[in-house]
Design a protein around this motif. Structure first.
Motif, short mmCIF file in Angstrom:
data_model
loop_
_atom_site.label_atom_id
_atom_site.label_comp_id
_atom_site.label_asym_id
_atom_site.label_seq_id
_atom_site.Cartn_x
_atom_site.Cartn_y
_atom_site.Cartn_z
N ASP A 133 0.42 -0.80 -0.25
CA ASP A 133 0.36 0.02 -0.05
C ASP A 133 0.93 1.09 0.33
O ASP A 133 0.49 1.91 -0.98
N ARG A 134 2.11 1.55 0.88
CA ARG A 134 2.94 2.18 1.14
C ARG A 134 3.53 2.83 -0.21
O ARG A 134 3.37 3.84 -0.61
N GLY A 135 3.91 2.23 -1.18
CA GLY A 135 4.92 1.47 -2.08
C GLY A 135 3.81 1.59 -3.53
O GLY A 135 5.24 2.02 -4.24
N LYS A 136 2.81 1.83 -2.70
CA LYS A 136 1.37 1.19 -4.55
C LYS A 136 2.52 0.70 -5.34
O LYS A 136 2.65 1.23 -7.19
N ALA A 137 3.06 -0.99 -5.16
CA ALA A 137 3.80 -1.00 -6.30
C ALA A 137 2.76 -2.80 -6.27
O ALA A 137 2.31 -3.00 -5.62
N GLU A 138 2.82 -3.21 -7.36
CA GLU A 138 2.11 -4.39 -7.77
C GLU A 138 3.37 -5.68 -8.05
O GLU A 138 4.33 -5.39 -8.75
N LEU A 139 3.32 -6.53 -7.91
CA LEU A 139 3.72 -7.81 -8.33
C LEU A 139 4.11 -7.42 -10.64
O LEU A 139 3.59 -7.51 -10.50
N GLY A 140 5.51 -8.01 -10.32
CA GLY A 140 6.03 -8.20 -11.39
C GLY A 140 6.96 -6.43 -11.67
O GLY A 140 7.11 -6.38 -13.17
N GLU A 141 6.68 -5.84 -10.60
CA GLU A 141 7.10 -4.58 -10.45
C GLU A 141 8.66 -4.24 -10.23
O GLU A 141 9.33 -3.29 -10.37
N LYS A 142 9.48 -5.47 -10.31
CA LYS A 142 10.64 -5.57 -9.44
C LYS A 142 11.56 -5.24 -8.41
O LYS A 142 11.74 -3.73 -7.95
N THR A 143 10.39 -5.05 -7.25
CA THR A 143 10.21 -4.19 -5.73
C THR A 143 10.20 -5.65 -4.79
O THR A 143 9.84 -6.88 -5.17
N LEU A 144 10.56 -4.84 -3.38
CA LEU A 144 10.70 -5.79 -2.40
C LEU A 144 9.17 -6.56 -2.34
O LEU A 144 8.86 -7.76 -1.75
N VAL A 145 8.30 -5.73 -3.15
CA VAL A 145 6.79 -6.56 -3.52
C VAL A 145 6.65 -7.78 -3.51
O VAL A 145 6.11 -8.55 -3.32
N ASP A 146 7.99 -8.00 -4.86
CA ASP A 146 7.29 -9.18 -5.09
C ASP A 146 7.98 -10.62 -4.39
O ASP A 146 7.85 -11.40 -4.90
N ALA A 147 8.62 -10.41 -3.81
CA ALA A 147 8.94 -11.63 -1.98
C ALA A 147 8.44 -11.37 -1.41
O ALA A 147 7.81 -12.09 -0.53
N TRP A 148 8.15 -9.70 -0.46
CA TRP A 148 6.91 -9.69 0.47
C TRP A 148 5.30 -11.07 0.19
O TRP A 148 5.11 -11.16 1.15
N LEU A 149 4.50 -10.32 -0.99
CA LEU A 149 3.40 -10.72 -0.73
C LEU A 149 3.16 -12.21 -1.41
O LEU A 149 2.49 -12.71 -0.34
N PRO A 150 3.76 -12.91 -2.20
CA PRO A 150 4.09 -14.47 -2.31
C PRO A 150 4.08 -14.85 -0.90
O PRO A 150 3.80 -16.17 -0.79
N ALA A 151 5.31 -14.51 -0.59
CA ALA A 151 5.68 -14.94 1.10
C ALA A 151 4.30 -14.68 2.01
O ALA A 151 3.81 -15.55 2.63
N ALA A 152 3.77 -13.91 2.03
CA ALA A 152 2.76 -13.80 3.08
C ALA A 152 1.52 -15.24 2.42
O ALA A 152 0.95 -15.13 3.51
N GLN A 153 0.80 -14.09 0.92
CA GLN A 153 0.08 -15.34 0.81
C GLN A 153 0.26 -17.34 1.29
O GLN A 153 -0.55 -17.48 1.81
N ALA A 154 1.68 -17.37 0.92
CA ALA A 154 1.93 -18.44 1.00
C ALA A 154 1.94 -19.20 2.60
O ALA A 154 1.31 -20.05 2.62
N ALA A 155 1.84 -17.97 3.35
CA ALA A 155 1.79 -18.22 5.05
C ALA A 155 0.78 -18.29 5.31
O ALA A 155 0.26 -18.91 6.06
N GLY A 156 -0.14 -17.22 4.64
CA GLY A 156 -2.19 -17.97 4.75
C GLY A 156 -2.09 -19.00 4.54
O GLY A 156 -2.72 -19.33 4.97
N ALA A 157 -1.73 -19.36 3.51
CA ALA A 157 -2.53 -20.56 2.64
C ALA A 157 -1.85 -22.01 3.30
O ALA A 157 -2.92 -22.33 3.93
N ALA A 158 -0.93 -21.66 4.01
CA ALA A 158 -0.13 -23.01 4.48
C ALA A 158 -1.33 -23.23 5.81
O ALA A 158 -1.74 -24.05 6.53
N GLN A 159 -1.01 -21.55 6.42
CA GLN A 159 -1.87 -21.69 8.45
C GLN A 159 -3.27 -22.41 7.83
O GLN A 159 -3.69 -22.85 8.79
N GLU A 160 -4.27 -21.41 7.33
CA GLU A 160 -5.35 -22.13 6.66
C GLU A 160 -5.54 -23.84 6.43
O GLU A 160 -6.31 -23.93 6.48
N ALA A 161 -4.77 -24.04 5.80
CA ALA A 161 -4.91 -25.37 5.58
C ALA A 161 -4.13 -26.44 6.83
O ALA A 161 -3.92 -27.25 6.77
#
Length: 212
Positions: free
Chosen positions: A122-150
């Motif tokens: 939100d702060r960086g206004k970045a999306e996946l694929g724009e070559k930023t730290l979001v490309d690591a953080w967002l998949p990590a958070a999504q994966a962690a959430g999916a694993a926890q829900e499983a």
């Protein structure tokens, strides 16, 4: 089930500070190719300031939310570069995500991780694929959430998050930078890992080792 109090969170930040300091030179080299060559220095300053600020707290009288807000303020005060507001926002969102909790259980830690990633995006206004730290953080958070829900344990969920972050950081080599100073390079940014994504992996690795 894991139970993490403010002392546990402080140990997490201490572990991140050690890991970032050890990785500082590599991060600066990565940044030297497509940026100002100071990313490692900035991150080490930020997490060093967090470590020092948390060392002054009475942990018995400080809840996780107050600790995370202290981390946010100290990181922002220490780092004037773009990563300052990004990580300050991450820690403030994490603080809000665990508000009212004296002890963090598995779901709280995953909620904290997801809030950090969302805050950075939100702060960086970045999306996946724009070559930023979001490309690591967002998949990590999504994966962690999916694993926890499983039904995975915190250890398994954070390990899954780390693997996703590593894949995301590696993928930035094939991206053209669309944000920040490196975006000026255009196609010349191809073939190089984004330093922010690289430091995100270092942070998430330290969190995994410390919390789980």
């Amino acid at each position: 089930m894991t139970s993490i109090d403010s002392a546990g969170l402080k140990r997490m930040f201490d572990a991140i500070a050690v890991a970032i300091d050890a990785d500082k030179d590599r991060l600066c080299r990565l940044d030297g190719v497509i940026g100002d060559a100071d990313h490692g220095i900035a991150m080490a300053l930020g997490f060093g300031a967090v470590r020092d600020a948390l060392a002054q707290l009475d942990l018995a009288a400080t809840g996780p939310t107050a600790l995370l807000n202290t981390a946010a303020k100290s990181f922002l005060n220490a780092v004037g570069a773009s990563s300052g507001p990004l990580y300050a926002t991450a820690f403030m969102r994490a603080a809000a995500a665990v508000k009212g909790r004296a002890i963090l259980e598995d779901a709280d830690v995953i909620a904290m991780l997801r809030a950090m990633a969302q805050g950075i995006q939100d702060r960086g206004k970045a999306e996946l694929g724009e070559k930023t730290l979001v490309d690591a953080w967002l998949p990590a958070a999504q994966a962690a959430g999916a694993a926890q829900e499983a039904g995975k344990t915190l250890l398994e969920s954070l390990e899954t998050a780390l693997a996703a972050a590593e894949r995301g950081a590696e993928a930035t080599k094939d991206m053209i930078a669309a944000k920040g100073r490196s975006s000026r390079l255009g196609e010349r940014s191809l073939g190089h890992m984004d330093p922010g994504a690289a430091s995100a992996v270092t942070i998430i690795n330290a969190m995994w080792k410390s919390l789980a």
